[in-house]
Design an enzyme around this catalytic site. Structure first.
Site, PDB file in Angstrom:
ATOM      1  N   HIS A 241      37.057  39.501  37.398  1.00  0.00           N
ATOM      2  CA  HIS A 241      36.809  40.386  38.541  1.00  0.00           C
ATOM      3  C   HIS A 241      36.452  39.668  39.847  1.00  0.00           C
ATOM      4  CE1 HIS A 241      36.681  43.630  35.551  1.00  0.00           C
ATOM      5  NE2 HIS A 241      35.799  42.925  34.876  1.00  0.00           N
TER       6      HIS A 241
HETATM    7  C1  BDR Z   1      31.884  43.990  37.786  1.00  0.00           C
HETATM    8  O1  BDR Z   1      30.780  44.278  36.933  1.00  0.00           O
HETATM    9  C2  BDR Z   1      30.179  43.090  36.496  1.00  0.00           C
HETATM   10  O2  BDR Z   1      29.938  43.154  35.127  1.00  0.00           O
HETATM   11  C3  BDR Z   1      31.088  41.956  36.888  1.00  0.00           C
HETATM   12  O3  BDR Z   1      30.323  40.817  37.250  1.00  0.00           O
HETATM   13  C4  BDR Z   1      31.847  42.503  38.064  1.00  0.00           C
HETATM   14  O4  BDR Z   1      31.166  42.281  39.273  1.00  0.00           O
HETATM   15  C5  BDR Z   1      33.148  44.475  37.112  1.00  0.00           C
HETATM   16  O5  BDR Z   1      33.090  45.839  36.882  1.00  0.00           O
END
Ligand code: BDR
Ligand code: CA
Length: 314
Positions: A241
């Site tokens: 992500h």
């Molecule tokens: C987001 O949620 C977190 O768990 C990750 O770091 C990312 O920023 C993805 O949904």
């Protein structure tokens, strides 16, 4: 001249990779990093942020602790994804570099008021609490921010923490609401993008083959991180992500999307934190965000691998 950024983060393996990508890139000047409660509590996110700076051999980076909890709702964390310390996958030493004394929210305000207006980009990689608190406490910063480029939300892909909501927006929907109503130019890297950026075996092997300590750290963190989503989505590799925020700053041509209106659901328990995206322009609501939905994933991983190879070995 390097683009000035403040990273706001809750590391988290993918946050860690984003920070390393930024610190490895001369096009970016990381003015400071603010930690927020999110994937894990603040005590761990600020410590992890410093651990990651040390992996990049950058103990000089200024790291600040920000909000300890969301603005209205109780904190929801994600140890089930990231492990109990947030950076499970490899044991990193306790950081030696200090945590700055100033509160992260004050740091964001002070920096935006001090730097030339329109030159500082905010890069939130976690719940938007610190950013919303700064905008609320000193509204004058809104017109001074160049852009907010954030990871959060989802439209075509739905949610990942509830059927409707993505984790970062879900954890502090009220903060997200403040940010999306702020009038600041916003770029959104949602699940619609990150679900196309998969940490396949081949891609992790290419990172490991760099054969330096920072690259080994990244490969090990990603191998731990992907296990949960591989099981959930049945894919080779899991979505990566947060590094998309940094990659977008470095190579926006890898991404495409649409200017549209994005509103945040803050009333319904069922759909709390949903990003309501007017992708098809069916309302006359103001277009407040550039919502990205496509990415050149191979281009992303070539960039990431090339940059990680620049970090000093130790
Ligand atoms: C987001 O949620 C977190 O768990 C990750 O770091 C990312 O920023 C993805 O949904
Ligand atoms: Ca994050």
């Amino acid at each position: 001249m390097a683009r000035k950024i403040i990273i706001d983060t809750d590391p988290g393996q993918d946050d860690a990779v984003a920070i390393l990508l930024a610190l490895a890139s001369p096009e970016l000047e990381v003015l400071g990093i603010t930690a927020v409660a999110g994937n894990i509590p603040l005590k761990l996110t600020q410590t992890n942020t410093r651990k990651v700076c040390e992996v990049a051999s950058r103990p000089d980076v200024k790291v600040y602790a920000g909000a300890v909890r969301p603005m209205v709702r109780p904190l929801v964390t994600a140890e089930h994804v990231h492990g109990d310390n947030g950076l499970n996958g490899i044991e990193l030493p306790e950081p030696v570099m200090p945590l700055q004394e100033q509160h992260g929210v004050d740091y964001i305000i002070e920096t935006l008021m001090k730097e030339e207006s329109g030159t500082v980009t905010l890069c939130p990689l976690g719940p938007l609490t610190n950013i919303a608190m700064a905008l609320t406490r000193e509204p004058k910063i809104a017109e001074r921010i160049k852009e907010i480029v954030l990871m959060g939300g989802g439209y075509f892909e739905g949610g990942n923490i509830t059927p409707a909501a993505e984790f970062n927006i879900y954890v502090d929907p009220h903060a997200a609401d403040v940010v999306f109503k702020s009038g600041v130019p916003i770029v959104v890297l949602p699940l619609d993008v990150t679900h196309k950026v998969l940490t396949t075996e081949k891609r992790i092997a290419a990172i490991r083959a760099i054969n330096t300590h920072p690259a080994e750290v990244v490969a090990s963190l990603l191998e731990f991180f992907e296990r949960f989503d591989e099981e959930k989505y049945g894919t080779d590799g899991g979505p990566l992500h947060d590094p998309n925020v940094i990659a977008y700053l470095l190579k926006p041509e890898l991404y495409s999307g649409r200017h549209c209106n994005v509103e945040i659901e803050i009333y319904s328990e069922l759909t709390m934190g949903e990003t309501v995206v007017d992708w098809w322009g069916v309302t006359d609501r103001t277009k407040n965000a550039y919502f990205i939905n496509d990415v050149d994933a191979d281009g992303f991983f070539s960039l990431l691998t090339e940059r990680l190879a620049r970090l000093p070995n130790y």
